[in-house]
Motif scaffolding. Sequence first.
Motif, mmCIF file in Angstrom:
data_model
loop_
_atom_site.group_PDB
_atom_site.id
_atom_site.type_symbol
_atom_site.label_atom_id
_atom_site.label_comp_id
_atom_site.label_asym_id
_atom_site.label_seq_id
_atom_site.Cartn_x
_atom_site.Cartn_y
_atom_site.Cartn_z
ATOM 1 N N LYS B 114 55.227 40.451 43.696
ATOM 2 C CA LYS B 114 54.302 41.457 44.202
ATOM 3 C C LYS B 114 52.879 40.956 44.381
ATOM 4 O O LYS B 114 52.092 41.605 45.060
ATOM 5 N N CYS B 115 52.517 39.888 43.746
ATOM 6 C CA CYS B 115 51.137 39.412 43.845
ATOM 7 C C CYS B 115 50.791 39.163 45.307
ATOM 8 O O CYS B 115 51.490 38.437 46.016
ATOM 9 N N PRO B 116 49.714 39.785 45.814
ATOM 10 C CA PRO B 116 49.417 39.646 47.240
ATOM 11 C C PRO B 116 48.646 38.379 47.592
ATOM 12 O O PRO B 116 48.406 38.122 48.766
ATOM 13 N N TYR B 117 48.248 37.592 46.632
ATOM 14 C CA TYR B 117 47.382 36.453 46.952
ATOM 15 C C TYR B 117 48.096 35.125 46.768
ATOM 16 O O TYR B 117 48.816 34.926 45.801
ATOM 17 N N LYS B 118 47.831 34.251 47.724
ATOM 18 C CA LYS B 118 48.519 32.969 47.728
ATOM 19 C C LYS B 118 47.548 31.819 47.521
ATOM 20 O O LYS B 118 46.360 31.938 47.800
ATOM 21 N N ALA B 151 42.693 31.659 42.193
ATOM 22 C CA ALA B 151 43.333 32.353 43.297
ATOM 23 C C ALA B 151 43.492 33.838 43.001
ATOM 24 O O ALA B 151 43.664 34.635 43.923
ATOM 25 N N CYS B 152 43.432 34.208 41.745
ATOM 26 C CA CYS B 152 43.667 35.608 41.376
ATOM 27 C C CYS B 152 42.455 36.463 41.717
ATOM 28 O O CYS B 152 41.342 36.178 41.296
ATOM 29 N N LYS B 153 42.693 37.481 42.516
ATOM 30 C CA LYS B 153 41.603 38.346 42.973
ATOM 31 C C LYS B 153 40.906 39.014 41.787
ATOM 32 O O LYS B 153 39.686 39.156 41.755
ATOM 33 N N TRP B 154 41.709 39.440 40.836
ATOM 34 C CA TRP B 154 41.147 40.149 39.682
ATOM 35 C C TRP B 154 40.144 39.252 38.965
ATOM 36 O O TRP B 154 39.007 39.621 38.726
ATOM 37 N N GLN B 169 39.153 43.882 41.542
ATOM 38 C CA GLN B 169 40.153 44.203 42.559
ATOM 39 C C GLN B 169 41.551 43.759 42.141
ATOM 40 O O GLN B 169 41.711 42.950 41.246
ATOM 41 N N CYS B 170 42.514 44.279 42.889
ATOM 42 C CA CYS B 170 43.942 43.950 42.711
ATOM 43 C C CYS B 170 44.477 44.426 41.359
ATOM 44 O O CYS B 170 44.511 45.624 41.119
ATOM 45 N N GLY B 171 44.885 43.526 40.507
ATOM 46 C CA GLY B 171 45.507 43.954 39.257
ATOM 47 C C GLY B 171 46.934 44.420 39.452
ATOM 48 O O GLY B 171 47.505 45.101 38.598
ATOM 49 N N ALA B 172 47.517 44.045 40.576
ATOM 50 C CA ALA B 172 48.881 44.497 40.880
ATOM 51 C C ALA B 172 49.861 44.087 39.786
ATOM 52 O O ALA B 172 50.698 44.875 39.342
ATOM 53 N N CYS B 173 49.740 42.845 39.342
ATOM 54 C CA CYS B 173 50.702 42.355 38.358
ATOM 55 C C CYS B 173 50.613 43.174 37.062
ATOM 56 O O CYS B 173 51.623 43.510 36.458
ATOM 57 N N GLN B 174 49.376 43.502 36.706
ATOM 58 C CA GLN B 174 49.202 44.254 35.462
ATOM 59 C C GLN B 174 49.862 45.628 35.568
ATOM 60 O O GLN B 174 50.506 46.092 34.636
HETATM 61 S S1 SF4 Z 1 45.780 40.456 39.644
HETATM 62 FE FE1 SF4 Z 1 47.879 39.705 39.480
HETATM 63 S S2 SF4 Z 1 48.795 40.373 41.394
HETATM 64 FE FE2 SF4 Z 1 46.581 40.464 41.689
HETATM 65 S S3 SF4 Z 1 45.983 38.465 42.499
HETATM 66 FE FE3 SF4 Z 1 45.790 38.343 40.303
HETATM 67 S S4 SF4 Z 1 47.737 37.512 39.682
HETATM 68 FE FE4 SF4 Z 1 48.063 38.281 41.716
#
Ligand code: SF4
Lengths: 622, 432
Positions: B114-118, B151-154, B169-174
């Motif tokens: 699910k992580c949107p960032y590469k 690379a992690c937006k958060w 921002q993001c935090g999708a993984c959490q």
């Molecule tokens: S917060 Fe998690 S899902 Fe979002 S960019 Fe960082 S690692 Fe990926």
Amino acid sequence: MNKSRIGVFVCHCGLNIAATVDVARVVEAVRDDPGVAYAAEYKYMCSDPGQNMIKDAVREHNLDGVVVAACSPAMHQVTFRKTVAGVGMNPYRMESANIREQVSWVHQDDPERATLKAIETVRTIVEKVRRNEPLEPIAIPVNRRALVIGGGVAGLTAALDIADAGYPVILVERADALGGKMRQLSGTYLNFDAAPDMLAKRVARVQQHPHIQVLTSAEVMALEGYVGNFTVRVSCRGTARRAQGEPADRSDTPLPPLTPKSLSHRGRGDLKSPLRVRSPSPLSGRGGQGDEGEESFTFDVGAVVVATGWDSYPMAALAEYGAGEIPDVIDYLAFERMLAPGEAIRRPSDGRTPREVVFVQCAGSRDPANGVPYCSKVCCMVVPKQAMLLAERVPGAQAYVFYTDIRSAGKNYDEYVQRAMSERHVLYLRGKVSRLFREGDRVMVWGEDTLSGQAVEIAADLVVLATPLLAAEGARELAQRLRISTDAHGFYNEAHPKLRPVETLTAGVFVAGAGQGPKDIPETVAEASGAAAKALQLFAQDHITQEPTVAVVDADLCAACGACVEACPYGARSIHPVWHVATVQAALCQGCGACVAACPNKACSVRNWTPEQILGMADLYV
Amino acid sequence: MIPRVMVIGGGIAGIQAALDVANSGYEVVLVERLPSIGGHMAQLSETFPTLDCSQCIMTPRTVEVGHHEQIKLMTYSEVESVAGEVGHFRVRVRRAPTYVDWDACTGCGTCQQKCPYKAESDFERGIGPRKAIYTLNPQAVPNKPVIDPDACKWLLTRAEREAEGKKPQCGACQKLCPTEAIRFDDAPAYFEEEVGAIILATGYDLMSPARLPEYGGGMVADVIDGLAFERLLASSGPTAGAVRRPSDGATPKEIVFVQCAGSRDPEHGAPYCSKICCMYTAKQAMLYKHRVHDGQAHIFYIDVRAGGKRYEEFITRGIEEGTDYLRGKVSKIYRDGEKVIVRGADTLNGKPVTLAADLVVLAMAVLPAPTRRRSPRAWASRWTPTASSSRSTTSCSRWRARGPACTWPAWRPGRRTSPKRWRRRAARRARC
Ligand code: SF4
Ligand SMILES: Cc1cc2nc3c(=O)[nH]c(=O)nc-3n(C[C@H](O)[C@H](O)[C@H](O)COP(=O)(O)OP(=O)(O)OC[C@H]3O[C@@H](n4cnc5c(N)ncnc54)[C@H](O)[C@@H]3O)c2cc1C
Ligand SMILES: Cc1cc2nc3c(=O)[nH]c(=O)nc-3n(C[C@H](O)[C@H](O)[C@H](O)COP(=O)(O)OP(=O)(O)OC[C@H]3O[C@@H](n4cnc5c(N)ncnc54)[C@H](O)[C@@H]3O)c2cc1C
Ligand code: SF4
Ligand code: SF4
Ligand code: SF4
Ligand code: SF4
């Protein structure tokens, strides 16, 4: 049997399984099957919560068997068996049903049928577990003494490594002195250390080592038994020879006396199982007298290191290079002798010191038509070494080297060859030699320099051929006695060329050195230490445990026909001489089932893979 | 005497050493710098001389290490210091922040999905991307992810957003992690281990192709190194084993392999021979032929160093299967339209050769593993690129002509770099 209380645990493996297989349906389908007392699903069975779930269910529902439908048993069966053992269940009452690799991963395009296949798979494994016996792993005692065959640098190193760790070693050498081929070498690359000096220290240490018993002029005649429990028979010529007053030794290393010192030694103080030395043994005196004054000894060892090394190629087989016909065409082992300290460099025909010396690499190697197809690996380094030694010893000498590729791949090896070219002005010519013939007192060498495209002609005083390294004479016969295999050229086969380079397919028998394939001293020594470490790993254990899923024989049905003895690829079968039934040596049996198929009376079965189980499982599919 | 051994480096060498010691009854601490063990062997496709799949033969060992009761596995860790002497060493180990509680994590993979960032993946050698939260490969041991702070937006937006009183921002993984294993406030951890002996097995790295600009290294996208080609061949790689060139994804019909690239070359690279490349190049050419039947592989070589059991026979088999061996040196490699032009000399007939290839694989020199792998951020904090090197204001004609399709590596975002490399690239840019 039908009263089994089996728990079925189906894993989602994240989405790995659940995305294709309808896990809930699998659980529902098997819940009421005969023998199933409980069924559940979880996202990750292998995770700690998943494992705890299994443990709780076993206790709560009083389960006596467990099926985990998840990934391949190669992956986590061990994990789950430990889990159930943690709550007192016999681990062999647990089995994995593979619904990942064999179902969800391969049928992603058809979830419906994948689910059906998963249900069938689970059912068959439940059927198997219903009839699984509780088993105990087989414990095999280990005799902590090693046999090392071959007293070259490989054998010496392996023997010292094992003995230094505190275990007794018997070193069997076929020649009348220790040291192997290194005794015949001069200086060695990369720093021109004299080989005999390096060797002498090791030989002395081996001879003085309280844990090493050396048998020279001896050969291994037979090996019986299995890992940890081998019985070897060694036949010895040495003592008989000395008795007849023959010169027993060409080198200055005296023949070590056959003292019982190390055999009575028990190795490390904490050894639990005393060493068993069978009679007749060197301990209690002599074995049986053979025909020509040979004596044979029998003793027990736990591990065997085979380090029989290499032999040189017969010059007669290299007629196209004039070998055998022209006296000044010699092989590089002969030249090595001339380069040895104290020896003079003289050509065989007239004893003159050669000035123009031509070296021919790959003479017989990499030549499937006339010689051997493989590369002998050491010659590309030995030749520059010899050329440099020549330049040093004979001022004004010029060395020419005909080569195909310069294989100096090794740490600082390429630099060494560069040095030969730049400092000692060794002339490297890329190409094959087309003709060698005698003209006056010279040997004319015709060849082609493929880099300039020109034909070259050299009037040489001496021609040195870098001939192939062959497997030691008798390696094939020895391999048969040890039940290990050789390749087409007689070199011992390792169990896996990359990941198990010093093991063989016979557990407890290890290989090291040039007997496995041509190699130089650094590699040989590294391999010998590796083989010793493997033997020590064996000795570190009180018992070797083996899977109990081995073949058993129903004595009432067995007619002692011997079909299984022939079928067994591991030599685990024999017919008992007294009881006249087939017996299985559990330590050798790999549970392959060949004997089960071969037995005409259905007297054999493999534990927990009985015909009833397999047929029961098959019935569920058809 | 402490009967306990530390193995540094979790490649196949370290794995085997750890297993042998542990199976002899002693405790082992295995320290690996990357998030999981396996080293370079995990990147390989099939291995010479038997062509068995690298991952398949290695997985049983990595799994055994993971399960072994006598082995303490410390991944994502590096040795900081060693004190003491033989028999009694005190080793300080630093574990980098993973931002994931590995005890809680089950390795489900949801976060990675699910992580949107590469970011560019070192493991894939630039052939494919990875996510900001990642494991090296699906068979990783331990199979637990780490978050790349670069690379992690958060993590990247945390300071800024928190200053504004907002959530990062993001935090999708959490949000998605079923076991609530994400720990954004993770910090480096330090451990002290006492051992009696230390085994060093830190392995190697390949010289960067950028060190060979005359071979187009680092400039031409379709000039890659041996490990990148392994990833192209690997069935678990980014292309699932299909050979596709990086620039446009086309199947290369003609590949030129250049052996001794940077090896045996005291002027430009390493003076020594790298020993493995003759064999792996032969293997790669062979595997390429197995994948692309109408393809042609050419190999430039000086010597074919196939000294080893069954190695010579392996080379012979390659030649029989159609690999074209050219003895000679390559002088220049450059891009010309769709093709990569390889100019060299065939030293057997003394004539110059020019080949128009679709892909060039450089068998780069083997170097010892770098002593310290710095995170890109560590570099960034020491040296910030000036405005002139930022992409939008570049004066590079190449960039102006090609726009975002430009394969000039200095401008690719997310690429790990160092001040020295930046400077060298800037100089090169000035030239073009
Ligand atoms: S917060 Fe998690 S899902 Fe979002 S960019 Fe960082 S690692 Fe990926
Ligand atoms: C001309 C030449 C020069 C070389 N120079 C160098 C050099 O400078 N540097 C270098 O690193 N390498 C060199 N080598 C390679 C080196 O000789 C080998 O690497 C080394 O000898 C291998 O040792 P080994 O113990 O495996 O085999 P070996 O030295 O061959 O020892 C094997 C031993 O086993 C014994 N044996 C054989 N069969 C039996 C049996 N059935 N039962 C009992 N005992 C048996 C043999 O008698 C022998 O003593 C050279 C090789 C050649 C041909
Ligand atoms: C393109 C290519 C193809 C190849 N193909 C084959 C083949 O087909 N067959 C074959 O036999 N061989 C092949 N090889 C060679 C093979 O990759 C190596 O022999 C093998 O990987 C070496 O293993 P290693 O454990 O010594 O080193 P590595 O695999 O490099 O492992 C070293 C480990 O140590 C870790 N490490 C490094 N420094 C530190 C530190 N300071 N602290 C903690 N950890 C550290 C690294 O992260 C790494 O995990 C190939 C090599 C290449 C480049
Ligand atoms: S080591 Fe060199 S000389 Fe010897 S067979 Fe191999 S290529 Fe020929
Ligand atoms: S199961 Fe296989 S290994 Fe065991 S005795 Fe039968 S044939 Fe031999
Ligand atoms: S989502 Fe959570 S449990 Fe799953 S792999 Fe990521 S961190 Fe681990
Ligand atoms: S390509 Fe061959 S010769 Fe060149 S460095 Fe590699 S192994 Fe050595």
